[in-house]
Design an enzyme around this catalytic site. Sequence first.
Site, mmCIF file in Angstrom:
data_model
loop_
_atom_site.group_PDB
_atom_site.id
_atom_site.type_symbol
_atom_site.label_atom_id
_atom_site.label_comp_id
_atom_site.label_asym_id
_atom_site.label_seq_id
_atom_site.Cartn_x
_atom_site.Cartn_y
_atom_site.Cartn_z
ATOM 1 C CG LEU A 89 -2.002 -1.015 1.373
ATOM 2 C CD1 LEU A 89 -1.444 -2.361 1.798
ATOM 3 C CD2 LEU A 89 -3.046 -0.548 2.387
ATOM 4 C CB ILE A 146 3.324 -5.864 7.754
ATOM 5 C CG1 ILE A 146 2.989 -7.336 8.000
ATOM 6 C CG2 ILE A 146 4.782 -5.584 8.091
ATOM 7 C CD1 ILE A 146 3.640 -8.287 7.019
ATOM 8 N N GLY A 176 1.177 4.081 4.894
ATOM 9 C CA GLY A 176 2.048 3.230 4.077
ATOM 10 C C GLY A 176 2.361 1.911 4.749
ATOM 11 C CB SER A 177 1.130 -0.580 5.885
ATOM 12 O OG SER A 177 -0.100 -0.058 5.419
ATOM 13 N NE ARG A 178 5.184 -7.093 3.295
ATOM 14 C CZ ARG A 178 6.291 -7.574 2.743
ATOM 15 N NH1 ARG A 178 7.377 -6.821 2.675
ATOM 16 N NH2 ARG A 178 6.327 -8.795 2.257
#
Length: 209
Positions: A89, A146, A176-178
């Site tokens: 993301l 995450i 901002g991440s995953r």
Amino acid sequence: MIIARDGLKFILPGLVLALVFLALGWWPVFGLFLVLSGALVFFFRDPERVPPAGDGRLVAPADGRVLAIEFPAARAGQASPVTRLTIFLSLLDVHVTRAPVSGTVGAVDYRAGKFLPAYRPEAGEHNESCALDIRGGPADIYLRQIVGVAARRIKCFVKPSDRVVRGQRIGLMYFGSRIELDLPPGVELKARLNEKIRAGESVIAEVKT
């Protein structure tokens, strides 16, 4: 535009300061805080999503780009190999997490960790995360939120034993991440590497019949 409720604590102070500087006639500072507040409104947007028909069609848990597809992938406590789908993301993506499938939430496991860039492979192992599994539906899945170098907060909206429906909001990650999603055998992957997907709408896998 719908705004995620957890984003208001970031947005409102900026708007208040913008109004203060407007009243003082400090136009450049007013403009700065107005732009900052607008950027936060954009980041915390939470549009409605309608999942496609078919309970056996798993939908994307997050907006973003398919960063990696691993098969077979191993996970502790899982006897059979799984297919792991990783979604990255960016700051421009909606950061609300949605349930890929209907079912009952099992364990919710928060782990403190580092804040490496979310696109790096080692981020999944070392970064701060919140994991949960959804069982008892068309497919049992395991999902990890995450955070990355910019994201420093994970909010989980569900707890163990909660019943969730496909496309329901289950969490939020800040800045901002995953997402890592483990799919069990018997599920056919539909997502493709580097594909742009939308949470709650894009079909990423289907239960084989």
